[in-house]
Design a protein around this motif. Structure first.
Motif, mmCIF file in Angstrom:
data_model
loop_
_atom_site.group_PDB
_atom_site.id
_atom_site.type_symbol
_atom_site.label_atom_id
_atom_site.label_comp_id
_atom_site.label_asym_id
_atom_site.label_seq_id
_atom_site.Cartn_x
_atom_site.Cartn_y
_atom_site.Cartn_z
ATOM 1 N N GLY A 15 0.803 -1.226 0.000
ATOM 2 C CA GLY A 15 0.000 0.000 0.000
ATOM 3 C C GLY A 15 0.829 1.265 0.000
ATOM 4 N N SER A 62 3.956 2.764 4.557
ATOM 5 C CA SER A 62 4.824 2.720 5.734
ATOM 6 C C SER A 62 5.458 4.085 5.989
ATOM 7 C CB SER A 62 5.863 1.610 5.613
ATOM 8 O OG SER A 62 6.354 1.527 4.302
ATOM 9 N N LEU A 100 2.067 -5.163 -5.860
ATOM 10 C CA LEU A 100 1.533 -6.519 -5.663
ATOM 11 C C LEU A 100 0.022 -6.562 -5.433
ATOM 12 C CD1 LEU A 100 4.549 -7.580 -3.488
ATOM 13 C CD2 LEU A 100 3.901 -8.712 -5.614
ATOM 14 N N ALA A 118 -0.239 -11.749 -1.433
ATOM 15 C CA ALA A 118 0.518 -10.589 -0.955
ATOM 16 C C ALA A 118 -0.222 -9.259 -1.065
ATOM 17 C CB ALA A 118 1.836 -10.487 -1.722
ATOM 18 N N ASP A 121 -3.862 0.414 12.500
ATOM 19 C CA ASP A 121 -4.663 1.615 12.230
ATOM 20 C C ASP A 121 -4.237 2.316 10.953
ATOM 21 O OD1 ASP A 121 -6.632 1.645 14.201
ATOM 22 O OD2 ASP A 121 -5.117 2.103 15.698
ATOM 23 N N VAL A 162 5.787 -7.463 6.982
ATOM 24 C CA VAL A 162 7.191 -7.290 6.582
ATOM 25 C C VAL A 162 7.884 -6.236 7.450
ATOM 26 C CG1 VAL A 162 8.692 -6.444 4.707
ATOM 27 C CG2 VAL A 162 6.868 -8.063 4.195
ATOM 28 N N GLY A 190 11.790 -6.429 2.190
ATOM 29 C CA GLY A 190 11.823 -6.949 0.819
ATOM 30 C C GLY A 190 13.216 -7.111 0.255
ATOM 31 N N GLY A 250 13.718 -11.180 -0.425
ATOM 32 C CA GLY A 250 12.775 -11.962 -1.226
ATOM 33 C C GLY A 250 11.389 -11.343 -1.206
ATOM 34 N N ILE A 251 10.525 -11.941 -1.997
ATOM 35 C CA ILE A 251 9.167 -11.397 -2.101
ATOM 36 C C ILE A 251 8.196 -12.406 -1.527
ATOM 37 C CG2 ILE A 251 7.382 -10.647 -3.727
ATOM 38 C CD1 ILE A 251 9.914 -10.033 -5.604
ATOM 39 N N TYR A 296 5.971 9.709 11.002
ATOM 40 C CA TYR A 296 6.357 9.515 12.392
ATOM 41 C C TYR A 296 7.567 8.614 12.496
ATOM 42 C CZ TYR A 296 3.426 5.223 12.088
ATOM 43 O OH TYR A 296 2.844 4.034 11.730
ATOM 44 N N ARG A 334 1.422 2.296 21.081
ATOM 45 C CA ARG A 334 0.648 1.061 21.252
ATOM 46 C C ARG A 334 1.467 0.095 22.103
ATOM 47 N NH1 ARG A 334 -2.227 -0.160 16.449
ATOM 48 N NH2 ARG A 334 -4.176 0.084 17.559
ATOM 49 N N TRP A 367 11.485 1.945 14.422
ATOM 50 C CA TRP A 367 10.660 0.944 13.716
ATOM 51 C C TRP A 367 10.487 1.409 12.282
ATOM 52 C CZ3 TRP A 367 4.932 1.888 13.253
ATOM 53 C CH2 TRP A 367 4.281 0.841 12.572
ATOM 54 N N ASN A 373 15.302 -4.549 -3.473
ATOM 55 C CA ASN A 373 15.095 -3.258 -2.775
ATOM 56 C C ASN A 373 16.399 -2.626 -2.303
ATOM 57 O OD1 ASN A 373 13.645 -1.082 -1.899
ATOM 58 N ND2 ASN A 373 12.481 -2.159 -0.332
ATOM 59 N N PHE A 402 -3.497 13.203 1.123
ATOM 60 C CA PHE A 402 -2.416 12.447 1.771
ATOM 61 C C PHE A 402 -2.063 11.179 0.993
ATOM 62 C CE2 PHE A 402 -1.569 9.645 5.730
ATOM 63 C CZ PHE A 402 -0.234 10.003 5.786
HETATM 64 C C1 FAD Z 1 -2.341 6.827 9.255
HETATM 65 C C2 FAD Z 1 -1.426 5.667 9.431
HETATM 66 C C3 FAD Z 1 -1.593 4.844 10.519
HETATM 67 C C4 FAD Z 1 -0.767 3.735 10.677
HETATM 68 N N1 FAD Z 1 -0.995 2.920 11.733
HETATM 69 C C5 FAD Z 1 -0.274 1.788 11.856
HETATM 70 C C6 FAD Z 1 -0.540 0.874 12.912
HETATM 71 O O1 FAD Z 1 -1.442 1.066 13.733
HETATM 72 N N2 FAD Z 1 0.219 -0.228 12.988
HETATM 73 C C7 FAD Z 1 1.188 -0.500 12.076
HETATM 74 O O2 FAD Z 1 1.830 -1.531 12.182
HETATM 75 N N3 FAD Z 1 1.456 0.350 11.078
HETATM 76 C C8 FAD Z 1 0.762 1.476 10.936
HETATM 77 N N4 FAD Z 1 1.043 2.336 9.910
HETATM 78 C C9 FAD Z 1 2.211 2.073 9.053
HETATM 79 C C10 FAD Z 1 1.926 1.269 7.768
HETATM 80 O O3 FAD Z 1 1.012 1.964 6.998
HETATM 81 C C11 FAD Z 1 1.369 -0.095 7.979
HETATM 82 O O4 FAD Z 1 2.237 -0.878 8.743
HETATM 83 C C12 FAD Z 1 1.036 -0.822 6.692
HETATM 84 O O5 FAD Z 1 0.383 -2.017 7.003
HETATM 85 C C13 FAD Z 1 2.207 -1.125 5.810
HETATM 86 O O6 FAD Z 1 1.723 -1.880 4.722
HETATM 87 P P1 FAD Z 1 1.900 -1.377 3.222
HETATM 88 O O7 FAD Z 1 1.164 -2.334 2.363
HETATM 89 O O8 FAD Z 1 1.554 0.039 3.103
HETATM 90 O O9 FAD Z 1 3.449 -1.588 3.067
HETATM 91 P P2 FAD Z 1 4.452 -0.879 2.051
HETATM 92 O O10 FAD Z 1 4.759 0.469 2.575
HETATM 93 O O11 FAD Z 1 3.961 -0.989 0.691
HETATM 94 O O12 FAD Z 1 5.713 -1.823 2.215
HETATM 95 C C14 FAD Z 1 6.424 -1.912 3.430
HETATM 96 C C15 FAD Z 1 7.739 -2.636 3.201
HETATM 97 O O13 FAD Z 1 7.470 -3.995 2.901
HETATM 98 C C16 FAD Z 1 8.009 -4.356 1.635
HETATM 99 N N5 FAD Z 1 7.044 -5.257 1.045
HETATM 100 C C17 FAD Z 1 5.754 -5.007 0.733
HETATM 101 N N6 FAD Z 1 5.164 -6.111 0.252
HETATM 102 C C18 FAD Z 1 6.108 -7.080 0.268
HETATM 103 C C19 FAD Z 1 6.124 -8.459 -0.110
HETATM 104 N N7 FAD Z 1 5.033 -9.040 -0.588
HETATM 105 N N8 FAD Z 1 7.263 -9.142 0.023
HETATM 106 C C20 FAD Z 1 8.366 -8.562 0.508
HETATM 107 N N9 FAD Z 1 8.421 -7.273 0.881
HETATM 108 C C21 FAD Z 1 7.298 -6.552 0.773
HETATM 109 C C22 FAD Z 1 8.201 -3.068 0.890
HETATM 110 O O14 FAD Z 1 9.236 -3.149 -0.048
HETATM 111 C C23 FAD Z 1 8.543 -2.121 2.020
HETATM 112 O O15 FAD Z 1 9.903 -2.242 2.324
HETATM 113 C C24 FAD Z 1 0.250 3.464 9.738
HETATM 114 C C25 FAD Z 1 0.414 4.318 8.656
HETATM 115 C C26 FAD Z 1 -0.417 5.393 8.481
HETATM 116 C C27 FAD Z 1 -0.255 6.247 7.287
#
Ligand code: FAD
Ligand code: SF4
Ligand code: SF4
Lengths: 458, 383
Positions: A70, A73, A89, A109, A133, A145, A205, A208-209, A337, A370, A416, A452, B12
């Motif tokens: 998404g 992060s 993905l 994924a 959240d 991840v 990442g 591996g994926i 953050y 948290r 983190w 990556n 955002f």
């Molecule tokens: C408003 C807000 C609130 C949030 N609250 C929380 C919370 O409560 N708890 C929390 O944990 N996080 C939180 N986050 C942080 C983050 O958005 C989440 O952890 C989210 O789930 C990350 O997933 P993503 O799909 O966006 O990951 P991405 O940002 O797309 O990827 C994260 C990392 O994983 C790698 N990756 C992605 N998919 C794969 C795959 N299939 N194989 C290998 N590597 C991979 C990417 O290369 C990258 O390095 C928050 C973020 C925002 C904006």
């Protein structure tokens, strides 16, 4: 179309690959503050075999591959620091299996947290997962991840502790299963085998994926409620957490502080969620929690806040949209953050530092924490909203973030989901042999250094 | 440039706007169709801002991204930010700037040129507008309603059948009404959302001028698009009451002006964006269906404010920028309708009707799922 683009199109179909400026622009950045860098291609595979073919191609061409979920992060972990192929993905969005009795789910994924939540609510109303959240467009795998935390983390640990199995495409293209699913049709656990899932968790990442994930599900009680305990003295927070976690009655415990609206300034709010299948169960848990905090109430050092139904509803949302709305506080479209994992006892120090940095750099803040495990540690967010249209504000926020990373390490925490510069800070303080082990693992798994790149590089 | 340039950076790119309220499926039609982040609301707003900042230049691909937004307002409904009500207005304002710079897609240009020259988006002769309606009454002062048919109802064969059904029901219920015939102009809703403000003003002036000339007090529209633009954008040009045809039909039923026979069938109803999210009319069409004895109304998961657009908005019922794929919104939607077990997919918009009629064929469901407009259903049972 160039040659690589054509080869990619042959793998995924030409509708799902692009090297057009617009796609390259959008995938060059995430909503956080890291400098953008454009990829050369964006590609959206649908199957594990397509991922495998792309990885093989990338090895032949020696082009980086950046897995993307998404992109939420916020710390630039999906920015292609050295160009290459961005692998979005989200088309791999099948929920493959729910084993109701063993309480696990197997997903692809690209399944979003929002989709998994909706699916379970509709088809398995007695089951839930530890939803973070993050906005619902975040992927469950992306969250795993980066060692994310969710609404069940106080009870069961990091979301990555809930993994029961993985399917992974290795950087050299082999497809590999990890956990019980490597010897059995069931995806119930990583144990009792040697635990190699850790080779892919927390690595962003670079090793591996992950194409499939087995994840623990937990009982979903019929009722859910929240009590908000407030204190003014940050030094009380660790003890309140200790007392409440001792009861084992709480579901989620989070700690929030922010300077707005002004009535909330200098108040620390601790949200204590409880769940139950009956009012009786809820009332029992509520009473247990009240009992352990009674001395603070009697001494007037703390107290439970009256919450209106609207406030309650907002705090009980999953995901909590208010967390995302923080990005509009400055009417500027952004927040980032630094969220180190710290010992709970370090909360007062971290909180003090956050206030100092906010005032030093003239930036506003939001602090969300948290509790993870029964007080085993906590995620402490040094959160800063920023204004994309105001370069000066952006610059000050970047400095505050940098200082927050330094402070996190100084107090004994570990940033983190660290940005690349923060990764370097961590590695600089890391035990040398550990660092060397990480490098060896990386070299062994990814001899061409295509996964990556830029991340976890010493 | 318009004020969106000062606000647009507030997005955002969180993606809440991709979903319905339960987050079960992607609900932004262009994102569902193309799946690149560029086609999501956030991607689009970020690209617009990049364009304002001159970080990206105008291109055919950028134009495709901007014009494949069907202005369905799912994003407005689900964005959690305070600015949410402005999102589609930003996109429309940006299109206005794009059009002023003369940088549009050829399909958009043709769509607008045809309306400008011929009063309809297909470039059909003006004279053909009322060929379907030779036996339908022309409006004369004193009639209760001016029945505004619109382009799809006038030129598309499926739309014409819908228009005819409604006209027949009015006759049956003894409601005095008339149409403008070949003097009707395009309503301009699509022209407005595509950002061609000059042409929109011209159309609005012509239509309201005609209404004034004929002393029209009440207009009933076949299309929610016309309903929307007349209700929300025309008041500047003239005062009259506007009704969607389902509102008029419900009143007719409530006043017992039609006798309804039984129809034992399961029906699912698709909320059109310009009736639902734009004008908050969700229950009127459902009440009509529930008034037909024997009909069992089954809901799709995505209903009311969570409805998934047919992909025809913003002129796409002609340009079809989202067509050509199994992931085209209309095809996704008819599959969703089919999964409810319903035999009939009821609609209240001529654009949805034509979009779904094609989609049902493309999905090979034409023997299992019948797309009908509410007036057609009502006509069947009011014999
Ligand atoms: C408003 C807000 C609130 C949030 N609250 C929380 C919370 O409560 N708890 C929390 O944990 N996080 C939180 N986050 C942080 C983050 O958005 C989440 O952890 C989210 O789930 C990350 O997933 P993503 O799909 O966006 O990951 P991405 O940002 O797309 O990827 C994260 C990392 O994983 C790698 N990756 C992605 N998919 C794969 C795959 N299939 N194989 C290998 N590597 C991979 C990417 O290369 C990258 O390095 C928050 C973020 C925002 C904006
Ligand atoms: S429009 Fe709103 S919901 Fe959509 S990405 Fe932007 S801020 Fe998020
Ligand atoms: S109006 Fe509809 S198509 Fe356009 S961006 Fe919003 S949700 Fe997507």
């Amino acid at each position: 179309m160039d040659r690589v683009c054509e080869r990619l199109a042959r793998i995924v179909g030409e509708n799902y690959v692009s090297n057009m400026k617009e796609e390259l622009y959008i995938y060059s950045q995430d909503p956080g503050m890291m400098e953008p860098r454009e990829p050369d291609y964006v590609v959206m595979p649908k199957t594990t075999v397509e991922v495998q073919k792309i990885v093989k191609l990338a090895n032949e061409e020696k082009i980086p591959v950046i897995p993307v979920g998404g992109s939420l992060s916020l710390s630039g972990l999906v920015i292609p620091h050295k160009g290459g192929i961005v692998l979005d993905l989200k088309r791999m969005d099948k929920i493959i299996e729910v084993n109701e009795r063993c309480r696990y789910v197997v997903i692809e994924a690209g399944v979003t947290t929002g989709r998994l939540k909706a699916y379970l609510e509709k088809h398995y109303p007695r089951l839930r997962f530890s939803i973070p959240d993050a906005p619902p467009s975040a992927t469950v795998v992306g969250n795993i991840v980066i060692h994310g935390q969710g609404h069940l983390s106080q009870q069961y640990g990091f979301n990555s502790d809930m993994v029961t199995g993985l399917e992974v495409v290795l950087p050299t293209g082999e497809i590999c299963k990890i956990g019980s699913c490597s010897v059995s049709p069931y995806w119930f656990s990583l144990a009792p085998l040697p635990d190699i899932a850790g080779l892919f968790l927390g690595w962003f990442g670079t090793t591996g994926i992950i194409t499939k994930l087995g994840l623990r599900l937990y009982p979903r009680k019929k009722l859910r409620d929240i009590e908000v305990f407030i204190v003014e003295d940050p030094h009380l927070v660790p003890d309140v957490v200790y007392r409440v976690t001792h009861t084992e009655m709480a579901e989620d415990i989070f700690v929030n502080a922010q300077p707005y609206p002004p009535i909330f300034k200098d108040i620390i709010m601790m949200g204590i969620c409880i769940t139950g299948d009956s009012e009786e169960e809820l009332e029992f848990k509520r009473r247990m929690i009240w009992n352990v905090l009674r001395t603070y109430i009697d001494s007037k050092e703390g107290g439970f806040m009256m919450t209106t139904p609207d406030v309650k509803r907002a705090l009980l949302e999953m995901p909590i949209t208010g967390t995302t709305r923080f990005a509009d506080v400055m009417k500027g479209g952004g927040f980032e953050y630094c969220g180190p994992i710290i010992p709970v006892e370090k909360y007062p120090e971290a909180y003090k530092k956050l206030l100092e940095l906010s005032s030093e750099y003239g930036v506003t803040y939001g602090n969300t924490c948290r509790v993870i495990g029964r007080g085993h540690c906590m995620m402490f967010a040094f959160g800063y909203p920023f204004n994309r249209a105001d370069p000066d504000n952006m610059e000050r926020t970047k400095k505050a973030l940098h200082e927050s990373n330094v402070a996190s390490l100084d107090i004994g925490g570990v940033p983190w989901k660290p940005e690349v510069p923060a990764q370097k800070m961590i590695m600089a303080r890391m035990d040398k042999n550990t660092l060397e082990l990480m490098k060896r693992i990386k070299r062994f798994l990814d001899p061409n250094g295509i996964m990556n790149p830029g991340n976890w590089e010493g | 440039m318009s004020s969106y340039t000062k606000q647009i950076h507030r997005c955002f790119r969180c993606g809440y706007c991709k979903f319905p309220s339960d987050y079960a499926e992607y609900n932004c039609p262009s994102f569902s169709r193309f799946r690149f982040e560029t086609y999501s609301t956030g991607g689009r707003l970020w690209l617009l801002w990049a364009w304002v900042k001159k970080e990206v230049e105008w291109s055919e691909n950028l134009a495709k991204i901007m014009f494949s937004c069907v202005t369905c307002k799912n994003c407005v409904e689900h964005c959690p930010m305070k600015f949410k009500d402005d999102i589609v207005d930003w996109i429309v304002s940006a299109r206005k700037d794009i059009i002023e710079k003369g940088a549009v897609l050829s399909s958009v240009r043709d769509f607008l040129n045809n309306i400008h020259k011929y009063g309809n988006p297909w470039g059909e002769a003006r004279g053909k507008r009322a060929v379907w309606a030779e036996d339908v009454k022309r409006y004369k002062p004193g009639d209760e309603f001016l029945f505004y048919v619109g382009c799809v109802g006038s030129y598309d064969e499926r739309g014409q059948r819908m228009a005819r059904s409604f006209a027949e029901l009015l006759e049956k219920a003894d409601v005095s009404y008339g149409i403008l015939g070949s003097e009707e102009e395009c309503d301009g809703n699509e022209v407005y959302v595509l950002g061609e403000m000059g042409l929109f003003q011209e159309l609005a002036r012509k239509n309201t001028g005609k209404f004034k000339e004929l002393n029209v007090k009440k207009v009933v529209t076949l299309s929610p698009h016309a309903y929307n633009v007349m209700k929300n954008k025309y008041p500047r040009y003239g005062t009259f009451e506007v009704f969607h045809y389902t509102e008029v039909l419900l009143k007719i039923i409530q006043e017992a002006k039609l006798k309804l026979s039984e129809l034992n069938v399961e029906v699912t109803y698709h909320d059109p964006c310009f009736l639902g999210r734009y004008n908050n009319i969700y229950e009127v069409p459902r009440k009509i269906l529930k008034n037909i004895p024997g009909i069992k109304l089954v809901e799709m998961d995505r209903n009311r404010e969570n409805s998934f657009c047919c992909g025809g908005g913003s002129g796409n019922f002609v340009m079809d920028l989202l067509g050509g794929s199994e992931e085209s919104p209309s095809r996704i939607r008819v599959k969703e309708a089919y999964e409810t077990g319903a035999e009939i997919l009821a609609v209240a918009c001529p654009s949805c009707l034509t979009m779904f009629e094609d989609a049902v064929k493309n999905e090979g469901l034409e023997k299992e799922l019948f797309v009908k407009d509410i007036s057609e259903l009502l006509k069947e049972v009011s014999k």
